[in-house]
Design a protein around this motif. Structure first.
Motif, short mmCIF file in Angstrom:
data_model
loop_
_atom_site.label_atom_id
_atom_site.label_comp_id
_atom_site.label_asym_id
_atom_site.label_seq_id
_atom_site.Cartn_x
_atom_site.Cartn_y
_atom_site.Cartn_z
N MET A 93 -4.03 -3.72 1.78
CA MET A 93 -4.08 -2.94 0.53
C MET A 93 -2.78 -2.19 0.32
O MET A 93 -2.28 -2.09 -0.80
CB MET A 93 -5.27 -1.98 0.55
CG MET A 93 -6.58 -2.67 0.30
SD MET A 93 -7.98 -1.57 0.02
CE MET A 93 -8.14 -0.78 1.60
N SER A 94 -2.21 -1.65 1.38
CA SER A 94 -0.94 -0.94 1.27
C SER A 94 0.18 -1.89 0.87
O SER A 94 1.04 -1.54 0.04
CB SER A 94 -0.60 -0.26 2.59
OG SER A 94 0.69 0.27 2.57
N ALA A 95 0.18 -3.10 1.42
CA ALA A 95 1.23 -4.06 1.10
C ALA A 95 1.18 -4.50 -0.35
O ALA A 95 2.21 -4.78 -0.96
CB ALA A 95 1.12 -5.28 2.01
N ALA A 101 5.23 -1.70 -5.59
CA ALA A 101 5.86 -2.92 -6.11
C ALA A 101 6.67 -2.60 -7.36
O ALA A 101 7.79 -3.10 -7.53
CB ALA A 101 4.81 -3.98 -6.41
N ALA A 102 6.13 -1.75 -8.24
CA ALA A 102 6.85 -1.37 -9.46
C ALA A 102 8.13 -0.61 -9.13
O ALA A 102 9.18 -0.87 -9.71
CB ALA A 102 5.94 -0.53 -10.36
N LEU A 103 8.04 0.32 -8.17
CA LEU A 103 9.23 1.07 -7.76
C LEU A 103 10.29 0.14 -7.16
O LEU A 103 11.49 0.28 -7.46
CB LEU A 103 8.86 2.15 -6.75
CG LEU A 103 8.10 3.36 -7.29
CD1 LEU A 103 7.67 4.27 -6.15
CD2 LEU A 103 8.95 4.12 -8.29
N ASP A 104 9.87 -0.81 -6.34
CA ASP A 104 10.81 -1.76 -5.75
C ASP A 104 11.50 -2.59 -6.82
O ASP A 104 12.71 -2.81 -6.77
CB ASP A 104 10.10 -2.68 -4.76
CG ASP A 104 9.75 -1.99 -3.45
OD1 ASP A 104 10.39 -0.96 -3.14
OD2 ASP A 104 8.85 -2.48 -2.74
N HIS A 105 10.75 -3.05 -7.81
CA HIS A 105 11.33 -3.88 -8.87
C HIS A 105 12.27 -3.08 -9.78
O HIS A 105 13.33 -3.58 -10.18
CB HIS A 105 10.24 -4.56 -9.68
CG HIS A 105 9.55 -5.66 -8.93
ND1 HIS A 105 10.18 -6.81 -8.57
CD2 HIS A 105 8.29 -5.76 -8.47
CE1 HIS A 105 9.34 -7.59 -7.92
NE2 HIS A 105 8.18 -6.95 -7.83
N SER A 121 11.75 -4.80 0.65
CA SER A 121 10.70 -4.24 -0.20
C SER A 121 9.58 -3.65 0.65
O SER A 121 9.47 -3.93 1.84
CB SER A 121 10.14 -5.32 -1.12
OG SER A 121 9.44 -6.28 -0.36
N HIS A 122 8.75 -2.86 0.01
CA HIS A 122 7.61 -2.26 0.71
C HIS A 122 6.68 -3.35 1.24
O HIS A 122 6.17 -3.25 2.36
CB HIS A 122 6.84 -1.33 -0.23
CG HIS A 122 5.60 -0.77 0.35
ND1 HIS A 122 5.61 0.14 1.37
CD2 HIS A 122 4.29 -1.01 0.10
CE1 HIS A 122 4.38 0.45 1.72
NE2 HIS A 122 3.55 -0.24 0.95
N TYR A 123 6.50 -4.39 0.47
CA TYR A 123 5.65 -5.52 0.89
C TYR A 123 6.17 -6.14 2.18
O TYR A 123 5.41 -6.39 3.10
CB TYR A 123 5.57 -6.56 -0.23
CG TYR A 123 4.77 -7.77 0.14
CD1 TYR A 123 3.37 -7.75 0.06
CD2 TYR A 123 5.37 -8.94 0.56
CE1 TYR A 123 2.62 -8.86 0.40
CE2 TYR A 123 4.64 -10.06 0.89
CZ TYR A 123 3.27 -10.01 0.81
OH TYR A 123 2.53 -11.11 1.15
#
Length: 129
Positions: A93-95, A101-105, A121-123
């Protein structure tokens, strides 16, 4: 067949990958269910694979169904199983967090995607932990 290795006509061993032998219902006669554990983890091949079903109750969110598989009876307790599956589901769920994801993009777009060469990325951070 012994520990995932089958001998064909007395010749050299041939690797037979383990597979889940019963997707639904009780284990068949001759399965490893109910037998004492043998071998050493990481050294010997598993005798059987335990199939853990995906849980689609939350939509497309990747998670596993926390029902205790009968194959693990006598090997780990239901509490240990539930703690393990819940821990894995929390990591998943965290990944797949939409905010991260929005912040990374956004950060990648603002830096013309050069940041992806420097930062992961966070993922990727959560997936490879």
């Amino acid at each position: 067949m012994l520990n995932g290795v089958a001998h064909a006509n007395g010749s050299s061993p041939v690797f037979v990958p383990p597979r889940s032998s019963y997707p639904v219902g009780p284990p068949p006669i001759g399965s490893a269910y109910g037998t004492p554990p043998v071998g050493q983890i990481g050294v010997h091949y598993p005798r059987e694979v335990v199939r853990i079903e995906r849980d689609y109750s939350g939509g497309d969110l990747v998670q596993f169904y926390p029902l205790y598989p009968i194959e693990l009876e006598g090997r780990i307790t239901p509490t240990q199983w539930l703690d393990t599956v819940n821990g894995i589901n929390e990591i998943l769920m965290s990944a797949h967090s939409l905010k991260r994801a929005a912040l990374d993009h956004i950060f990648s777009a603002l830096t013309l995607y050069i940041s992806s060469l420097i930062f992961s990325s966070h993922y990727d951070k959560v997936r490879f932990c």
